[in-house]
Write a protein that holds these residues in place. Structure first.
Motif, PDB file in Angstrom:
ATOM      1  N   TYR A  74       0.843  -1.191   0.000  1.00 15.00           N
ATOM      2  CA  TYR A  74       0.000   0.000   0.000  1.00 15.00           C
ATOM      3  C   TYR A  74       0.879   1.242   0.000  1.00 15.00           C
ATOM      4  N   VAL A  75       0.557   2.171  -0.880  1.00 13.83           N
ATOM      5  CA  VAL A  75       1.190   3.492  -0.806  1.00 13.83           C
ATOM      6  C   VAL A  75       0.080   4.539  -0.745  1.00 13.83           C
ATOM      7  N   PRO A  76       0.267   5.588   0.048  1.00 13.18           N
ATOM      8  CA  PRO A  76      -0.744   6.639   0.112  1.00 13.18           C
ATOM      9  C   PRO A  76      -0.934   7.294  -1.254  1.00 13.18           C
ATOM     10  N   GLU A  77      -2.113   7.878  -1.441  1.00 11.91           N
ATOM     11  CA  GLU A  77      -2.441   8.455  -2.748  1.00 11.91           C
ATOM     12  C   GLU A  77      -1.566   9.664  -3.098  1.00 11.91           C
ATOM     13  N   LYS A  78      -1.277  10.473  -2.094  1.00 12.09           N
ATOM     14  CA  LYS A  78      -0.598  11.741  -2.374  1.00 12.09           C
ATOM     15  C   LYS A  78       0.863  11.532  -2.805  1.00 12.09           C
ATOM     16  N   VAL A  79       1.189  12.120  -3.960  1.00  8.25           N
ATOM     17  CA  VAL A  79       2.564  12.041  -4.473  1.00  8.25           C
ATOM     18  C   VAL A  79       3.228  13.407  -4.313  1.00  8.25           C
ATOM     19  N   VAL A  80       4.418  13.417  -3.753  1.00 11.23           N
ATOM     20  CA  VAL A  80       5.194  14.663  -3.641  1.00 11.23           C
ATOM     21  C   VAL A  80       6.407  14.512  -4.549  1.00 11.23           C
ATOM     22  N   THR A  81       6.482  15.367  -5.573  1.00 12.96           N
ATOM     23  CA  THR A  81       7.601  15.264  -6.524  1.00 12.96           C
ATOM     24  C   THR A  81       8.784  16.083  -6.021  1.00 12.96           C
ATOM     25  N   ASN A  82       9.923  15.878  -6.682  1.00 19.40           N
ATOM     26  CA  ASN A  82      11.090  16.697  -6.352  1.00 19.40           C
ATOM     27  C   ASN A  82      10.795  18.173  -6.616  1.00 19.40           C
ATOM     28  N   TYR A  83       9.987  18.430  -7.663  1.00 23.20           N
ATOM     29  CA  TYR A  83       9.659  19.826  -7.973  1.00 23.20           C
ATOM     30  C   TYR A  83       8.835  20.446  -6.841  1.00 23.20           C
ATOM     31  N   ASP A  84       7.956  19.627  -6.240  1.00 23.01           N
ATOM     32  CA  ASP A  84       7.194  20.146  -5.086  1.00 23.01           C
ATOM     33  C   ASP A  84       8.159  20.537  -3.973  1.00 23.01           C
TER      34      ASP A  84
ATOM     35  N   ALA B 194       3.506   0.614   3.057  1.00 18.91           N
ATOM     36  CA  ALA B 194       3.454  -0.646   3.815  1.00 18.91           C
ATOM     37  C   ALA B 194       3.464  -1.797   2.820  1.00 18.91           C
ATOM     38  N   GLY B 195       4.067  -2.912   3.249  1.00 22.03           N
ATOM     39  CA  GLY B 195       4.067  -4.120   2.420  1.00 22.03           C
ATOM     40  C   GLY B 195       3.875  -5.321   3.328  1.00 22.03           C
ATOM     41  N   ALA B 196       3.243  -6.365   2.824  1.00 16.32           N
ATOM     42  CA  ALA B 196       2.952  -7.523   3.683  1.00 16.32           C
ATOM     43  C   ALA B 196       3.116  -8.821   2.919  1.00 16.32           C
ATOM     44  N   PHE B 197       3.581  -9.854   3.628  1.00 19.61           N
ATOM     45  CA  PHE B 197       3.672 -11.218   3.100  1.00 19.61           C
ATOM     46  C   PHE B 197       2.894 -12.138   4.030  1.00 19.61           C
ATOM     47  N   VAL B 198       2.234 -13.140   3.449  1.00 19.86           N
ATOM     48  CA  VAL B 198       1.700 -14.255   4.243  1.00 19.86           C
ATOM     49  C   VAL B 198       2.601 -15.449   4.003  1.00 19.86           C
ATOM     50  N   LEU B 199       3.111 -16.042   5.080  1.00 21.73           N
ATOM     51  CA  LEU B 199       3.927 -17.263   4.988  1.00 21.73           C
ATOM     52  C   LEU B 199       3.087 -18.427   5.469  1.00 21.73           C
ATOM     53  N   GLN B 200       3.095 -19.524   4.701  1.00 19.64           N
ATOM     54  CA  GLN B 200       2.359 -20.720   5.120  1.00 19.64           C
ATOM     55  C   GLN B 200       3.268 -21.945   5.042  1.00 19.64           C
TER      56      GLN B 200
ATOM     57  N   THR C 124      11.394   3.883   1.692  1.00 19.06           N
ATOM     58  CA  THR C 124      10.242   3.634   2.577  1.00 19.06           C
ATOM     59  C   THR C 124      10.631   2.693   3.722  1.00 19.06           C
ATOM     60  N   SER C 125      11.904   2.662   4.033  1.00 14.92           N
ATOM     61  CA  SER C 125      12.425   1.965   5.210  1.00 14.92           C
ATOM     62  C   SER C 125      11.952   0.502   5.264  1.00 14.92           C
ATOM     63  N   ALA C 126      11.292   0.103   6.341  1.00 19.65           N
ATOM     64  CA  ALA C 126      10.925  -1.316   6.492  1.00 19.65           C
ATOM     65  C   ALA C 126       9.954  -1.802   5.413  1.00 19.65           C
ATOM     66  N   ALA C 127       9.310  -0.873   4.717  1.00 24.76           N
ATOM     67  CA  ALA C 127       8.354  -1.274   3.674  1.00 24.76           C
ATOM     68  C   ALA C 127       9.039  -1.467   2.324  1.00 24.76           C
ATOM     69  N   ALA C 128      10.291  -1.020   2.202  1.00 29.78           N
ATOM     70  CA  ALA C 128      10.906  -0.906   0.871  1.00 29.78           C
ATOM     71  C   ALA C 128      11.000  -2.245   0.125  1.00 29.78           C
ATOM     72  N   ILE C 129      11.434  -3.290   0.825  1.00 28.89           N
ATOM     73  CA  ILE C 129      11.645  -4.559   0.119  1.00 28.89           C
ATOM     74  C   ILE C 129      10.323  -5.235  -0.279  1.00 28.89           C
ATOM     75  N   PRO C 130       9.347  -5.389   0.625  1.00 30.85           N
ATOM     76  CA  PRO C 130       8.083  -5.985   0.154  1.00 30.85           C
ATOM     77  C   PRO C 130       7.388  -5.121  -0.901  1.00 30.85           C
ATOM     78  N   LEU C 131       7.504  -3.807  -0.788  1.00 34.73           N
ATOM     79  CA  LEU C 131       6.906  -2.915  -1.790  1.00 34.73           C
ATOM     80  C   LEU C 131       7.561  -3.130  -3.150  1.00 34.73           C
ATOM     81  N   ALA C 132       8.886  -3.211  -3.168  1.00 30.06           N
ATOM     82  CA  ALA C 132       9.596  -3.434  -4.441  1.00 30.06           C
ATOM     83  C   ALA C 132       9.198  -4.787  -5.035  1.00 30.06           C
ATOM     84  N   ILE C 133       9.077  -5.808  -4.187  1.00 33.80           N
ATOM     85  CA  ILE C 133       8.724  -7.140  -4.692  1.00 33.80           C
ATOM     86  C   ILE C 133       7.308  -7.133  -5.270  1.00 33.80           C
TER      87      ILE C 133
END
Ligand SMILES: CC(C)(COP(=O)(O)OP(=O)(O)OC[C@H]1O[C@@H](n2cnc3c(N)ncnc32)[C@H](O)[C@@H]1OP(=O)(O)O)[C@@H](O)C(=O)NCCC(=O)NCCS
Length: 352
Positions: free
Chosen positions: A14-24, A164-170, A286-295
């Motif tokens: 999940y990423v929030p809707e609001k985007v802040v660009t470098n120009y902003d 935020a990113g999440a995995f379910v492990l089974q 995005t710190s702890a979210a970066a790897i699951p988000l990238a995946i």
């Protein structure tokens, strides 16, 4: 007991809707789009709305992951939320997430190791599954750093985003999940990434508040040096534990902090940058979210597959590091081989 693996049956981000660009950001601090792109590879970041929190973002990602796994929240045995930016110092945000998901009475805890949190969480979950203690585990990496950075400090505010990113492990008996890992910590570098006045050592008061000591402070150059040194080292240890070398790996998923750090890691590993999954231009760090988000993003884009062998590698506050060789699902070949062996055994039994 037959060897048990933690198959990744669900994933979501999940990423929030609001985007802040470098120009902003050029309108807020003395910076430029060109400087940020050249020094970091970041083009934009997502920033949470006032009504969003680490808990709400976690729940959004977790619901997608549970849906993909076709698992009800009540069927979970454990929830791990890796974050440094929980909704409060206490209660643990993991309990809020557990309640919001409707995972009644499911144990839940927060794991705080900065940007490496998701890999620490994934590896921890794997141990609970390998030992036979639990079958279904939800691991979330979530971070809402936009509330902890000084938007007047150009050296930090351009670097981070919320997600935020999440995995379910089974539990599975087919080889997959975390096939090798490495974790480490060196607290002698604790000052290099710090939220100074947010804990018991330095409770926030009027003086600390006036100095902005409740905001993230970072020694960028020191972190940069540490990161470029540690990424290759920890990767080698995970590969050795998995009994593999870099040639067995399809894609490397590094922590998304700075494109130059990823390029340096690629050079030190002797690999072309194309072997690395890079999403920093879209989401920043995005710190702890970066790897699951990238995946999740890589799976959606068809850049990686469930049977690919991924090398996940991260560094962060602490200072900490972690890496893992991950194959989300068992290879079809393995599944076929297992089925073949089983049918041969049955044939032998029948003919005997
Ligand atoms: C933070 C980081 C991007 C800075 O890049 P750098 O190339 O090391 O830049 P420096 O810190 O040497 O600063 C160079 C100059 O740019 C300036 N600068 C810093 N941020 C700037 C910005 N946003 N815009 C424009 N100029 C900026 C500095 O003030 C400095 O100016 P000076 O030479 O006049 O003093 C880089 O060090 C980094 O990414 N470090 C790792 C951080 C990290 O990974 N953190 C997360 C850990 S999980």
């Amino acid at each position: 007991m037959e060897k048990r693996y933690g198959r990744i049956t669900g994933w979501g981000a999940y990423v929030p809707e609001k985007v802040v660009t470098n120009y902003d950001l050029e309108n807020i601090v003395d910076t430029s789009h060109e400087w940020i792109v050249q020094r970091t590879g970041i083009y934009q970041r997502h920033v949470a709305a006032p009504n969003e929190t680490t808990a709400t973002m976690s729940v959004e990602a977790a619901r997608l992951a549970l849906q993909k796994a076709n698992l009800a929240a009540s069927e979970l045995d454990l929830i791990i939320v890796a974050t440094t930016t929980g909704d409060h110092l206490t209660p643990p945000v993991s309990s809020q997430v557990q309640h919001m998901l409707g995972a009644t009475n499911v144990p839940a805890f927060v794991l705080v190791t900065g940007c490496t949190g998701f890999l620490y969480g994934l590896t921890t979950a794997q141990q609970f599954i390998s030992s036979g203690a639990y079958d279904n585990i939800l691991v979330i990496g979530a971070e809402l750093l936009s509330r902890f950075i000084d938007w007047n400090d150009r050296s930090t505010c351009v670097l981070f985003g919320d997600a935020a990113g999440a995995f379910v492990l089974q539990a599975s008996t087919e080889p997959c999940g975390v096939l090798g890992f490495d974790m480490g910590s060196d607290g002698s570098g604790s000052e290099h990434i710090i939220l100074p006045a947010t804990g018991s050592a330095e409770p926030v008061n009027a003086a600390t508040f006036a100095e902005g000591r409740h905001y993230l402070r970072m020694n960028g150059r020191e972190v940069f040096k540490f990161a470029t040194r540690i990424l290759g080292q920890t990767s080698q240890r995970s590969l050795a534990e998995a009994g593999m070398t870099l040639t067995d790996i399809d894609t490397i998923v590094p922590h998304q902090a700075n494109l130059r750090i990823i390029q340096a890691a690629a050079r030190s590993m002797g690999l072309p940058i194309e072997r690395f999954l890079v999403k920093i231009h879209k989401y920043a760090n995005t710190s702890a979210a970066a790897i699951p988000l990238a995946i999740c993003d890589g799976l959606d884009a068809g850049e990686i597959g469930l049977e690919d062998r991924l090398l996940l590698v991260s560094f962060g506050a602490g200072l900490t590091w972690a890496s893992a060789v991950l194959q989300m699902a068992p290879t079809t070949e393995t599944a076929f081989a297992a089925a073949r062996t089983a049918s041969l055994e049955i044939a032998e039994l029948v003919s005997a």
